[in-house]
Write a protein that holds these residues in place. Structure first.
Motif, short mmCIF file in Angstrom:
data_model
loop_
_atom_site.label_atom_id
_atom_site.label_comp_id
_atom_site.label_asym_id
_atom_site.label_seq_id
_atom_site.Cartn_x
_atom_site.Cartn_y
_atom_site.Cartn_z
N GLY A 1 0.78 -1.26 -0.01
CA GLY A 1 -0.04 0.17 0.01
C GLY A 1 0.72 1.11 -0.06
N SER B 1 -0.87 4.16 4.48
CA SER B 1 -2.20 3.29 4.51
C SER B 1 -2.20 2.74 5.51
N HIS C 1 -5.41 0.30 1.86
CA HIS C 1 -5.79 1.42 1.33
C HIS C 1 -6.53 2.24 2.40
N GLU C 2 -6.21 3.41 2.93
CA GLU C 2 -6.93 3.93 4.12
C GLU C 2 -7.30 3.13 5.15
N PHE D 1 -8.58 2.15 -7.78
CA PHE D 1 -6.96 2.30 -6.85
C PHE D 1 -6.15 1.08 -7.18
N PHE E 1 -2.32 1.26 -8.41
CA PHE E 1 -1.39 1.09 -7.62
C PHE E 1 -0.54 -0.05 -7.98
#
Length: 344
Positions: free
Chosen positions: A36, A40, A204-205, A225, A229
């Motif tokens: 990530g 992240s 992610h997040e 995403f 990525f």
């Protein structure tokens, strides 16, 4: 039963959810890469699994045993830090054997690991005199010495130069497989995760947005995403009609059936450039050409969109050339976003 299981892990810092309900499992003998971008939650996840941070909610299990509240030294988990954290006052053998008890057993384990990692000739050398790759091997040997059920690696190759990084990560993978020790590696390097892992999880997040074998996640990303990525991609809108979709590239075969407006991920290597009089593909024009030795990357204008195309290093096209663009592989359908109706 999974060797490692994380259930609904949550961790908050300064009012922000760094981990927002992580569900994760790792099997015996598996090398799992958690990948990530910076921020992240990768390192926080590793620290929670190692016991260096306490989650605000959720549980961690190892071999069916709840370890959420156990201190790091009671978890039977080895940890390799990003900066290796070797002891400068000890030589290579002393670092590898640190924490082992019983002279005969310690000597046997240290000798075995030094042999396995090609470090026997450096046994009495101070660690500061070693190269980065050698220090990395010492750090991994030290983590494996107590015979942990699991090893956690925090960005273990980030300080190595590109050429050395590839060789060392292959050595690390081989050593872990030879020892039969499962491992979880966190990294921001997509190529590293794809090449070394049996399975990868994209973070992610603070959430794992997709997990699976590297080939599956790369070829069948679920979201824009993940598609972006894990490498370059072309995001192409269209209208799905079951097994195919109508797009600016013509009818495109889909990796999974769908209907209605869709956004597709088409990797640059899944596009081919053909002569302008070819019977297949759609017309386009080369806008830019970048030579990279082993291959070429083109930017090609099709309609109102620039597409990235990766081709063989012998491809003859130059900027300004007319070509036809052909989709050679099924496209991944991205979700769950909504897209405007498009008339192709």
């Amino acid at each position: 039963m999974s060797l490692l299981r994380a259930e609904n892990l949550r961790f908050t810092r300064a009012g922000r959810d760094v981990l927002a309900g992580i569900e994760l499992d790792l099997e015996e003998g598996e090398l799992l890469a958690v990948v990530g971008p910076s921020g992240s939650g990768k390192t926080t996840l590793l620290r929670v699994l190692a016991g260096l941070e306490r989650p605000d909610a959720g549980e961690v299990y190892l071999a069916g045993r709840r370890i959420t509240d156990l201190p790091p030294e009671a978890r039977d988990i080895g940890l390799v830090f990003q900066d290796y954290a070797l002891f400068p006052h000890l030589d290579v053998a002393g670092n590898v054997g640190f924490g082992l008890y019983g002279r005969a057993e310690r000597d046997r384990v240290v000798k075995d690991l030094l042999d396995r990692f090609g470090l026997t000739a450096f046994a009495r050398r101070p660690v500061h005199a070693l190269s980065g790759g050698q220090q990395q091997r010492v750090a991994l040997a030290r983590a494996l010495a107590p015979g942990p059920r699991l090893v956690l690696l925090d960005e273990p190759f980030s300080s190595l130069d590109a050429g050395l990084r590839e060789r060392v990560r292959e050595e690390v993978r081989e050593a872990l497989k030879a020892a039969g020790t499962p491992a979880l590696l966190v990294t921001h390097d997509q190529e590293e995760a794809l090449s070394i892992a049996d399975r990868l999880a994209v973070l992610h997040e603070g959430q794992i947005v997709q997990a699976g074998p590297p080939e599956e996640v790369y070829l069948r990303p679920k979201t824009p995403f993940v598609a972006r990525f894990l490498g370059h991609t072309n995001l192409v809108p269209g209208r799905a009609e079951g097994e195919t979709a109508r797009t600016l590239l013509g009818p495109v075969l889909l990796a999974a059936p769908a209907r209605g407006p869709v956004l597709l991920s088409i990797r640059p290597e899944h596009l081919a450039l053909l002569p302008p009089d070819a019977p297949e593909g759609v017309p386009g024009r080369v806008v830019a050409r970048r030579y990279k030795g082993h291959d070429l990357t083109f930017r090609v204008r099709v309609g109102e969109k620039n597409l990235r195309v990766q081709a063989d290093y012998r491809a003859p096209w130059q900027p300004g050339d007319a070509v036809r663009v052909l989709v050679r592989e099924p496209a991944a359908v991205l979700s769950p976003e909504r897209y405007p109706v498009l008339n192709y």
